[in-house]
Design a protein around this motif. Sequence first.
Motif, short mmCIF file in Angstrom:
data_model
loop_
_atom_site.label_atom_id
_atom_site.label_comp_id
_atom_site.label_asym_id
_atom_site.label_seq_id
_atom_site.Cartn_x
_atom_site.Cartn_y
_atom_site.Cartn_z
N GLY A 223 5.45 90.95 -28.83
CA GLY A 223 4.21 90.19 -28.60
C GLY A 223 4.38 88.69 -28.42
N SER A 224 5.61 88.19 -28.45
CA SER A 224 5.78 86.72 -28.34
C SER A 224 5.39 86.16 -26.97
N ASP A 225 5.59 86.95 -25.92
CA ASP A 225 5.14 86.48 -24.59
C ASP A 225 3.63 86.27 -24.63
N TYR A 226 2.95 87.21 -25.28
CA TYR A 226 1.49 87.13 -25.39
C TYR A 226 1.09 85.88 -26.17
N SER A 227 1.80 85.61 -27.29
CA SER A 227 1.52 84.39 -28.06
C SER A 227 1.63 83.16 -27.17
N ALA A 228 2.71 83.13 -26.38
CA ALA A 228 2.94 81.97 -25.52
C ALA A 228 1.79 81.82 -24.52
N ALA A 229 1.29 82.96 -24.01
CA ALA A 229 0.18 82.90 -23.05
C ALA A 229 -1.11 82.43 -23.74
N ILE A 230 -1.29 82.82 -25.00
CA ILE A 230 -2.49 82.37 -25.74
C ILE A 230 -2.42 80.85 -25.93
N PHE A 231 -1.25 80.36 -26.35
CA PHE A 231 -1.11 78.90 -26.54
C PHE A 231 -1.33 78.19 -25.20
N ALA A 232 -0.73 78.72 -24.13
CA ALA A 232 -0.86 78.07 -22.82
C ALA A 232 -2.33 78.02 -22.41
N ASN A 233 -3.04 79.12 -22.61
CA ASN A 233 -4.45 79.17 -22.24
C ASN A 233 -5.25 78.13 -23.03
N CYS A 234 -5.08 78.14 -24.36
CA CYS A 234 -5.91 77.28 -25.21
C CYS A 234 -5.53 75.80 -25.11
N LEU A 235 -4.28 75.52 -24.73
CA LEU A 235 -3.87 74.12 -24.55
C LEU A 235 -4.17 73.64 -23.12
N ASN A 236 -4.68 74.54 -22.29
CA ASN A 236 -4.86 74.24 -20.86
C ASN A 236 -3.55 73.73 -20.26
N ALA A 237 -2.48 74.44 -20.59
CA ALA A 237 -1.16 74.00 -20.12
C ALA A 237 -1.07 74.11 -18.61
N ASN A 238 -0.15 73.37 -18.03
CA ASN A 238 0.03 73.42 -16.59
C ASN A 238 1.04 74.47 -16.17
N GLU A 239 1.84 74.95 -17.13
CA GLU A 239 2.74 76.05 -16.80
C GLU A 239 3.24 76.71 -18.09
N LEU A 240 3.64 77.96 -17.94
CA LEU A 240 4.37 78.65 -19.01
C LEU A 240 5.70 79.08 -18.40
N THR A 241 6.80 78.79 -19.10
CA THR A 241 8.10 79.29 -18.65
C THR A 241 8.65 80.23 -19.71
N ILE A 242 8.97 81.46 -19.32
CA ILE A 242 9.62 82.40 -20.22
C ILE A 242 11.10 82.43 -19.84
N TRP A 243 11.96 82.04 -20.78
CA TRP A 243 13.40 81.98 -20.52
C TRP A 243 14.02 83.32 -20.92
N LYS A 244 14.68 83.96 -19.96
CA LYS A 244 15.18 85.33 -20.16
C LYS A 244 16.68 85.43 -19.88
N ASP A 245 17.25 86.60 -20.22
CA ASP A 245 18.67 86.80 -19.90
C ASP A 245 18.86 87.44 -18.52
N VAL A 246 17.80 87.43 -17.72
CA VAL A 246 17.90 87.94 -16.34
C VAL A 246 17.47 86.83 -15.38
N ALA A 247 17.77 87.01 -14.11
CA ALA A 247 17.52 85.95 -13.13
C ALA A 247 16.03 85.70 -12.87
N GLY A 248 15.20 86.68 -13.20
CA GLY A 248 13.76 86.57 -12.92
C GLY A 248 13.20 87.98 -12.97
N VAL A 249 12.05 88.19 -12.33
CA VAL A 249 11.49 89.55 -12.27
C VAL A 249 12.17 90.26 -11.10
N MET A 250 12.78 91.40 -11.40
CA MET A 250 13.46 92.16 -10.36
C MET A 250 12.52 93.29 -9.89
N ASN A 251 12.80 93.84 -8.71
CA ASN A 251 11.93 94.93 -8.22
C ASN A 251 12.37 96.29 -8.77
N ALA A 252 13.43 96.32 -9.58
CA ALA A 252 13.87 97.55 -10.23
C ALA A 252 14.86 97.16 -11.32
#
Length: 440
Positions: free
Chosen positions: A218-247
Amino acid sequence: MCSSIFENLYVLYSQSMKVYKFGGASVKNAAAVKNVGDILMKFGSNELLIVVSAMGKTTNALEQLAKAYLNNYPNKGQIYSEIKKFHDDIISELIQGKQSHGYDDIENLFIELECELEMEPASDPDLVYDQIVSYGEIFSTRIVSTYLNEIGCKNRWIDARNFIATDNTYRDAKVDWDLTQKLIHQKLNPIVKKQMVITQGFIGKNNDNLTTTLGREGSDYSAAIFANCLNANELTIWKDVAGVMNADPKLFPDAIKIEHLSYPRAIEMAFYGATIIHPKTIQPLQQKQIPLFVKSFINPDATGTCVGVEIEKEDDVPAYILKKDQTLLSIKCKDYSFMSEDRLSNLFALFNQYQIKVNLMQNSAISFSVCINQHETRVQDLMQALALHYDIKVNQHVELFTISHAKNDSVPAYVANHKVILEQKTRNTIQWVITANLTH
Ligand code: ASP
Ligand code: MG
C-alpha cells in the motif's frame, strides 16, 4: 516524440512540490540506502516529501512475527531477533565504524516492540497485525532519515499516522479523505514547503488512536494520497525496473518499456493484474491530474515511464498480463433452471457478502462461471453458501492471462503451453483462464 514529451514534463515539474516513493527493494540493504542518498543528492529539492516502505522483505517477517505472537508460537523470540539483526546490520554498515548516536532511538523502538510482544494480545487479530507489522515502515524511515542527515541531505522525519486518517478496517483501512486532506493541508504542507520530509508508506491511524494499514503493497497508495492532498506537481515511484513494461520480462523476453501511459490504461493494467503500480494509486493522481513517473533507482538518469493524461501519440502497445492464484467456479442451478437475472443478482449479493473479487465472468444458459482471487477462507465460505442452491465445479490454482489492446488473435506461447479452461474475447481484450502447470 514520446521521450521529448516526457523530458518536457519532467523539466516543467522539477522546480516544484514533489513526492517520491522508495519501495522495499530500494532500501533492502546498506548499499541500497546509500544509493537512495545518491539519488536524493542529485534529484532532491526542498519541497519534497519522501515516502519509504519497510526494508526488503521486513513486512513478510513481521507478518510471521504477528502470527507467532497471536498463537504464542515458541519461535516468536527468534523471529523478533532476526528482524532486529537485519536492521542492526544495515545500521552498522551505514555507520562504518564511526561514532554515531543518530540511530539510538531505533534501539528504543525495538525495545518498544519487544515489550508489546510480552503483553497478552488483544482479541482482534487484524488489530494486532497492524500494530506489529507497521513497525517495518517506522524502522526503515528512521534509518533512512538518520543516514541522509548524516551525509548532509537534511530532512525531517514525520510520522505518517498523524496525517493519514482512516477507519477501523484493520489490514485494509479506508482513508478518511476529508480529515486527511485537512491535516495535510494545514499541518504538513507548511513543513514540506520548508524542508525535505521523510515519512512512511502503508500506515495510518484511526480515531481510536490506533495504527492501521492500507493493505499489502500500500505504500504507492500512501504516496498518491500525500501527492493529492499536497497538490504536488508530480509523484515519482523509484523501482528496480526501467519503468512500466508491456509484459513481465521473465515470461516475455521481448517485453518493451512503455514511455507514456494514460491514467485509464494504467488503471486497466492494474485491474488485470499488472503488479508494478498498486491499483488504488492512480485515482488520487488522476483526480488532480498529477503525473506519475516510474523510474529506475538503478539507472536514475533514464526516462522511465510517465503516467498522465491521454496524449495524441499514446503508446498503444498490447499489454500481456498474468494474474496468478485464481479460482474458477462454474455455478449451475440444482434444478437445471436458467441462469435468470434474479439468480444472478442473488449470486452477486453473495460475492459482495463474502468480499469476493470477480476478475472475469461468463454466462451460459444454465451455468455461470467466475474467475476470482484465491482466498483461503473467503472462497470456502462462499462455496458453502452456494452449495445450498447450486452445483459447483471448482478449478483451484488457475491463472488468468489477459492481452489488453490486442492487435490480432494470435495465442501467446505462454497460453499455448498451458491447458486453457475458458476463453473470452471482446473488441480489444482477450482473456484465458489456464491451469497453472505447464502441459509439457
Ligand atoms: N511494506 C508494505 C508491504 O510490503 C507496504 C509496501 O511495501 O508497499 O506490503
Ligand atoms: Mg514492501
